[in-house]
Enzyme design. Structure first.
Site, mmCIF file in Angstrom:
data_model
loop_
_atom_site.group_PDB
_atom_site.id
_atom_site.type_symbol
_atom_site.label_atom_id
_atom_site.label_comp_id
_atom_site.label_asym_id
_atom_site.label_seq_id
_atom_site.Cartn_x
_atom_site.Cartn_y
_atom_site.Cartn_z
ATOM 1 N N LYS A 129 0.836 -1.197 0.000
ATOM 2 C CA LYS A 129 0.000 0.000 0.000
ATOM 3 C C LYS A 129 0.877 1.255 0.000
ATOM 4 O O LYS A 129 1.923 1.291 0.665
ATOM 5 C CB LYS A 129 -0.898 -0.027 1.234
ATOM 6 C CG LYS A 129 -1.881 1.111 1.362
ATOM 7 C CD LYS A 129 -2.764 0.872 2.590
ATOM 8 C CE LYS A 129 -3.715 2.012 2.863
ATOM 9 N NZ LYS A 129 -4.590 1.742 4.026
ATOM 10 N N SER B 37 -9.094 2.908 3.278
ATOM 11 C CA SER B 37 -8.053 3.515 2.474
ATOM 12 C C SER B 37 -7.201 2.513 1.704
ATOM 13 O O SER B 37 -6.349 2.912 0.912
ATOM 14 C CB SER B 37 -7.149 4.363 3.375
ATOM 15 O OG SER B 37 -6.466 3.556 4.326
ATOM 16 N N SER C 201 -9.993 0.505 7.252
ATOM 17 C CA SER C 201 -9.396 0.621 5.923
ATOM 18 C C SER C 201 -9.001 -0.684 5.261
ATOM 19 O O SER C 201 -8.660 -0.702 4.082
ATOM 20 C CB SER C 201 -8.175 1.548 5.978
ATOM 21 O OG SER C 201 -8.578 2.863 6.253
#
Length: 469
Positions: free
Chosen positions: A79, A154, A178
């Site tokens: 990520k 996210s 997230s």
């Protein structure tokens, strides 16, 4: 005919060990798919093709020399909130359009040591603050089940990549939902581990204890294996989870036994209404758990709306942690600027009071939640929302919409308890709807064992969106 991306991460690792598949061929397969499909789903911000090819050749050589590692030669993207040395890192913001990683996050090191191949950095919203991934530095992250709708956030790019067959599994992080949010809207299994299970170092501080790294995968066993790899502490970590007996992968192989499970659709967020499709998923999960022999009863939720302002104070303060040069402030998105302005206005006594109030609420709630092995909630209050649903309004209304969309997930970032999103339900329109299972502190093994039982009863891993083929 089975294609490489049809195989699970564990199947790919086994095929590499048995010399049936080459890490080079696997890597090229994914790089080709990324080149064709990534922009459609907004999966990757940066593709590290040269690094991936170099690592794949090294992995192939290691296999030929008889070396082994749990995921040797298997691609796993990182990520873009996590740092990788010598790889660009945007944190989902044009403010960082020229920033290069100067160290590896510990979770990156753990995955590297396990033999994984870095395909690239997955898309994330600006500084990871919103629950959707639309940032201006890459195309919006879209659920491949309906390309007009958001993949959440996210870890939206990570989930979009896995659900689209652009990676067999992915690393994500979760500070308010997230991992679980994008797992729900992309039809995947995601784990938010217990606070302190995975090191957040060496750069990002642990201050609030809200955020942790975790896996996003198509099946329970792949996620359990990744959690085994990254579940480590390092010197200086503020939080340490209790050691586990055995591995998480072993937990996925055993029956959970008869569990006492509480369920609730109540939430502390005023005005949050649960969509009928999310209620249907929740009720269907309840029915399945009962059929499997578990005791399910209603929970009088021990959290109320007094929590919300304290969490907002903490979230706004966290928005200020990412440094932004004064001459780049105007590049920030409206929501980010609004949150940072709120955060800068928080005084030290207000911040400590918010943290203390949240801890008190958890101390009062734990005796209630600890009566149960597992708690069941909808993961989200709504199905996947259209791209632009949050950004088409003022920052204040944007934030309110996010709260009403995700009224359950952040509770367990506050408490630190482990939680998973399980993809048991699809709507008539073909949209995935997850349910959330929450465990006692340090009880990821129970959640993994139960999730594997649910997966065996209602398999989902071979269910794919049209873009898959």
């Amino acid at each position: 005919m089975t294609q490489i991306h049809d195989l699970s991460a564990r199947e790919q690792a086994a095929a590499i060990r048995d010399r049936e598949l080459s890490p080079v061929d696997i890597t090229e397969h994914y790089l080709n798919r990324i080149d064709r499909l990534s922009e459609q789903v907004g999966a990757y911000v940066t593709v590290t093709a040269d690094i991936a090819r170099e690592q794949a050749k090294a992995a192939e050589k290691a296999v030929m020399q008889g070396e082994s590692a749990p995921l040797l030669g298997v691609p796993v993207p990182i990520k873009d909130l996590n740092m990788v040395k010598d790889v660009p890192m945007t944190l989902g913001s044009s403010v960082y359009d020229d920033f290069q990683g100067f160290a590896d996050d510990h979770v990156v090191t753990f995955l590297r040591e396990a033999g994984t191949i870095l395909l690239g950095k997955t898309n994330t919203p600006e500084f990871g603050l919103p629950c959707y991934t639309e940032n201006g530095v890459a195309p919006p992250a879209r659920t491949p089940w309906d390309l007009s709708r958001s993949a959440g956030g996210s870890s939206g790019g990570a989930a979009a990549a896995v659900a689209s067959g652009l990676a067999p599994m992915a690393q994500g992080s979760d500070g308010g939902g997230s991992i679980r949010i994008p797992s729900s809207v992309c039809g995947l299994f995601g784990i938010k581990p217990t606070r302190g299970r995975v090191s957040h170092g060496p750069i990002v501080p642990d201050l609030t204890g809200l955020s942790t790294n975790g896996p996003i995968a198509r099946n329970v066993r792949d996620a359990a294996l990744m959690l085994d790899i990254i579940a480590k502490n390092m010197p200086g970590d503020m939080y340490h989870a209790a050691p586990q007996d055995g591995t998480f992968l072993e937990a996925a192989e055993r029956e959970p036994g008869r569990l006492r499970i509480a369920r609730s659709v109540a939430s502390p967020v005023p005005g949050a209404e649960v969509h009928p499709d999310c209620l249907a998923a929740y009720d269907a999960a309840t029915e399945l758990l009962t059929e499997l022999g578990h005791e399910v009863e209603e929970l009088d939720l021990p959290f109320d709306e007094t929590l919300v302002p304290h969490f907002e104070t903490l979230w706004a303060a966290m928005a200020t942690l990412t440094p932004v040069a004064p001459d780049r402030e105007e590049r920030l998105l409206p929501l980010t600027r609004w949150l940072r302005e709120r955060g800068k206005a928080v005084t030290a006594p207000e911040l400590f009071a918010a943290q203390a109030s949240l801890q008190l609420a958890v101390r009062l709630a734990m005796p209630v939640t600890n009566r149960y092995d597992v708690i069941l909630h909808p993961t989200l209050a709504q199905p996947p929302v259209p791209i632009g649903y949050f950004d088409g309004v003022t920052p204040e209304e944007n934030f309110e919409r996010q709260k009403r969309f995700t009224p359950y997930t952040s509770l367990y970032n506050v408490s630190g308890q482990p939680a998973v999103s399980v993809p048991l339900h699809w709507t008539k329109a073909g949209l995935p709807i997850g349910v959330m299972l929450v465990g006692r502190m340090n009880a990821e093994a129970t959640l993994i064992s139960l999730s594997a039982q649910l997966e065996a009863a209602r398999p989902w891993a071979d269910r794919h969106p049209p873009i898959w083929d």
